[in-house]
Design a protein around this motif. Structure first.
Motif, PDB file in Angstrom:
ATOM      1  N   ASP A 235      -2.165  78.917  -3.814  1.00 53.38           N
ATOM      2  CA  ASP A 235      -1.560  80.167  -4.097  1.00 53.38           C
ATOM      3  C   ASP A 235      -2.307  81.337  -3.565  1.00 53.38           C
ATOM      4  O   ASP A 235      -3.390  81.280  -3.204  1.00 53.38           O
ATOM      5  N   LEU A 236      -1.418  82.218  -3.098  1.00 56.93           N
ATOM      6  CA  LEU A 236      -2.202  83.428  -2.205  1.00 56.93           C
ATOM      7  C   LEU A 236      -1.800  84.842  -2.868  1.00 56.93           C
ATOM      8  O   LEU A 236      -0.561  85.049  -3.055  1.00 56.93           O
ATOM      9  N   VAL A 237      -2.714  85.681  -2.979  1.00 55.89           N
ATOM     10  CA  VAL A 237      -2.469  86.907  -3.189  1.00 55.89           C
ATOM     11  C   VAL A 237      -2.976  87.963  -2.216  1.00 55.89           C
ATOM     12  O   VAL A 237      -4.075  87.722  -1.717  1.00 55.89           O
ATOM     13  N   VAL A 238      -2.166  88.866  -1.811  1.00 57.25           N
ATOM     14  CA  VAL A 238      -2.434  89.532  -0.400  1.00 57.25           C
ATOM     15  C   VAL A 238      -2.776  90.985  -0.853  1.00 57.25           C
ATOM     16  O   VAL A 238      -1.645  91.493  -1.429  1.00 57.25           O
ATOM     17  N   ALA A 239      -3.892  91.708  -0.611  1.00 58.22           N
ATOM     18  CA  ALA A 239      -4.049  93.122  -1.142  1.00 58.22           C
ATOM     19  C   ALA A 239      -4.304  93.560   0.033  1.00 58.22           C
ATOM     20  O   ALA A 239      -5.273  93.347   1.041  1.00 58.22           O
ATOM     21  N   GLY A 240      -3.583  94.838   0.503  1.00 55.30           N
ATOM     22  CA  GLY A 240      -3.678  95.583   1.845  1.00 55.30           C
ATOM     23  C   GLY A 240      -2.204  95.980   2.168  1.00 55.30           C
ATOM     24  O   GLY A 240      -1.221  95.755   1.572  1.00 55.30           O
TER      25      GLY A 240
END
Length: 679
Positions: A235-240
């Motif tokens: 799973d991936l969480v992208v902050a930015g």
């Protein structure tokens, strides 16, 4: 000590911890920053803490190298008395030129000396800028008392471009009181909409991967998406945020809830984000104009106890190597496999957490502040230009030279080389082979052991020693591990070096272990000289002092010449490093000399047992030298002479000499640099 620091990036509150730590150490630091700046795709506005001596200045432009400050606040600030001016901008930047121009004008108006200044550089690509930026850069570097860089490659580049002062690699800082592992299990992210059962963590079958940073092509988030797409347990969480966000969100749509974009985060939200992860990915790619210059997010994540997987590019191997996993850039399959290892390999995640936490501790703001204070004191003591060793009362004093040995293996030779000088001179051994035996030998002799962590060659080793001098301002004796010189002969060399002005380097007469005298003075290589060699007259070549150099096996360098000429060119991995440095010194008005009264033993090539490899390195360095100083046409002419000479000898000679000539012919037909790259 009063320091005026100018830094547009100090708009970020967390990055002003450097100044807070410096003030805690008793350094009076006043700060000028941008009022607002784009950081990580979001506009950050300066919000000073109560009583914090920082002022926001209006800026014109938004590119880090192409903006200007409102000159009036700078002018007013420079009207005060400062011990040091710290310009935390790139040497080629317009803002740097503006600040240094105002500094000079203020000194003229006030009729008092301008304060010494420091510069900063993160640029780890060797770029040649158009005029006038190239001129700004050269002038700024030559006048700087010191330059702080955030990666070793940037240090090599600023030295090659003419930095005369101290160059020190100082990491970008992290606050261990803020970025720290959560007690017990990694904390939940309150913004996470997934159920507790679906959230990855230790012992689960899934891995929650995070990315933090700008959403732009060079950051490689598309590579990370491809890696995650190929393994449905990631799973991936992208902050930015950034220009590619919409395209990346569209590319992630087929993955459904496995990928979430949470926007730019800061402060407590960013810390909570790190703590919620099982791994952080830093998939940066290389582009023609950019490579990763540090990788602050990697250090922050490691400080929070998060395993890091990063691409092997730019400064990331220095920051992450040994404390995280590295993969080739652009390789989504390798990135996927590395993330799967973190999830599936017993004990790996725990080992990476422990190693990462230790690595992050070396980047604490306390350590960063300590190293900046050292740079400030260097600037105050020495000012711009060549450093001087000082005694009590501030008077310049004669100091003994520092002995520098660059080693690669051969511990016994290192021991024999430094033994006669132990206790007589400060000794620094740069060990490109990272051998515990060499460390032990050095420390038993009372010397300082430096491990650069890589084999960058002789030039890189010398520069590493110059960047970490025991006695800034002292002359430097370069001593090969296969050479031996007595303390008395070093004294003779030292007296000769300063017997007359303008001497950049001196060397002793040398003999081999059979007592046979060796030639130590040679004319500089040139295309014409190659043709003289081709017709068999090379041994007759002689040149006056302004067109010759002394070989570097035992060579005493004048500290003032080192400051004027700069360090060694690290493109010369082995051989011709001293030739190139000596030629640059001559072009700057210096000269070189042999001292007949001093003698040394030199075994010559004893640290290498492979003559073919040694010969290939030698001629590759000759090619680099000729290309650098005589251009492409000069190299073509020299190469033709080498081919003609080798072809003639391969016909006229017999036995081993013929075979040697044929090897030389094959080498020059292929191209020495190309042949070296195949070794």
């Amino acid at each position: 000590m009063r320091v005026l620091r100018v830094s547009h990036s100090a708009v970020v509150d967390a990055w002003r911890e450097r100044e807070r730590e410096l003030r805690a150490r008793g350094v009076d630091v006043r700060l000028l920053s941008a009022r607002a700046w784009d950081e990580g795709g979001a506009t950050v506005r300066l919000v000073p803490r109560r009583g914090e001596p920082v002022r926001g200045v209006r800026t014109l432009g938004s590119h880090p190298a192409l903006f200007l400050y409102d000159p009036l606040p700078l002018w007013r600030a420079l009207g005060q008395e400062w011990d040091v001016l710290d310009v935390h901008e790139e040497p080629f930047a317009l803002a740097t030129a503006e600040v240094l121009l105002l500094r000079r004008l203020r000194a003229l108006v006030s009729r008092r000396p301008a304060p010494p200044y420091l510069l900063y550089s993160a640029q780890n690509l060797d770029k040649r800028y158009p005029w006038p930026f190239r001129w700004f850069e050269a002038r700024a570097l030559r006048g700087a008392a010191a330059v702080s860089v955030c990666n070793d490659e940037a240090g090599r580049i600023v030295r090659a471009k003419g930095a005369l002062g101290r160059v020190e690699t100082v990491p970008l800082g992290v606050d261990p009181a803020v970025f720290a592992p959560a007690p017990g299990h990694p904390s939940d992210d309150p913004s996470d909409e997934a159920s507790d059962d679906a959230r990855p963590g230790p012992g689960t079958a899934r891995l929650r991967v995070g990315y933090a940073g700008r959403l732009a092509h060079h950051k490689g988030v598309d590579v990370l998406l491809a890696a995650v797409a190929g393994d449905d347990r990631l799973d991936l969480v992208v902050a930015g945020d950034g220009p590619d966000r919409a395209a990346l969100e569209e590319a992630a749509r087929p993955l459904g809830g496995r990928v979430r974009f949470v926007g730019a985060l800061g402060g407590d939200d960013l810390v909570a984000f790190y703590r919620s992860l099982d791994a952080l990915a830093v998939p940066s790619r290389e582009t023609p104009g950019w490579v990763e210059q540090f990788g602050r997010v990697a250090v922050e994540a490691m400080a929070c106890g998060v395993p890091v997987v990063a691409s092997r590019t730019g400064a990331l191997p220095d920051v992450v190597g040994g404390a995280g996993l590295l993969v080739d850039p652009e390789d989504s399959a390798a990135l996927r496999a590395a993330l799967a290892r973190v999830r599936d390999e017993d004990g790996l995640a725990d080992r990476l957490r422990a190693a990462g936490t230790a690595r992050a501790a070396s980047c604490s703001w306390t350590e960063v502040a300590r190293r900046y204070e050292e740079l400030y004191r260097t600037a105050v003591d020495d000012g711009p230009g060549p450093a001087r060793a000082r005694g009590t009362g501030g008077a310049s004093v004669a100091v003994p030279p520092e002995v520098v040995v660059v080693a690669y293996g051969s511990p016994a030779m290192v021991r024999d080389a430094i033994a006669p000088l132990a206790g007589k001179y400060p000794i620094t051994v740069v060990d490109n082979s990272s051998l515990p035996e060499i460390r032990e030998i050095t420390e038993l002799a009372g010397g300082r052991y430096l491990d650069p962590g890589r084999n960058g060659g002789f030039a890189a080793g010398v520069n590493h020693a110059l960047a970490h001098r025991q006695a800034p301002g002292a002359d430097v004796l370069l001593l090969n591990p296969d050479a031996v010189v007595t303390p008395e002969d070093v004294q003779t060399l030292h007296r000769a070096l300063h017997a007359a002005p303008g001497i950049a380097s001196v060397g002793p007469e040398q003999v081999d272990d059979d007592g046979v005298r060796a030639r130590v003075v040679w004319p500089f290589p040139s295309p014409a000289a190659t043709w003289v060699e081709a017709v068999g007259l090379g041994r007759l070549r002689r040149a006056p002092a302004d067109r010759s150099f002394v070989i570097g096996s035992v060579l005493l360098l004048n500290a003032a010449a080192v400051e004027d000429v700069g360090g060694f060119d690290e493109r010369f991995f082995l051989y011709a490093e001293e030739t190139d440095w000596a030629y640059r010194a001559v072009r700057s008005g210096w000269r070189h000399a042999v001292v007949p009264e001093a003698h040394a033993l030199h075994l010559g090539g004893a640290t290498s047992s492979d003559p073919t490899r040694r010969e290939t390195h030698f001629h590759a360095s000759q090619e680099r030298y000729l290309r650098k100083h005589h251009g492409r046409a000069g190299w073509a002419l020299a190469r033709a002479g080498a081919v003609v000479g080798a072809a003639a000898r391969s016909v006229a000679l017999r036995g081993d000499a013929r075979e040697s000539a044929r090897r030389r012919l094959r080498l020059y037909l292929a191209g020495p640099v190309r042949a070296e790259s195949a070794l």
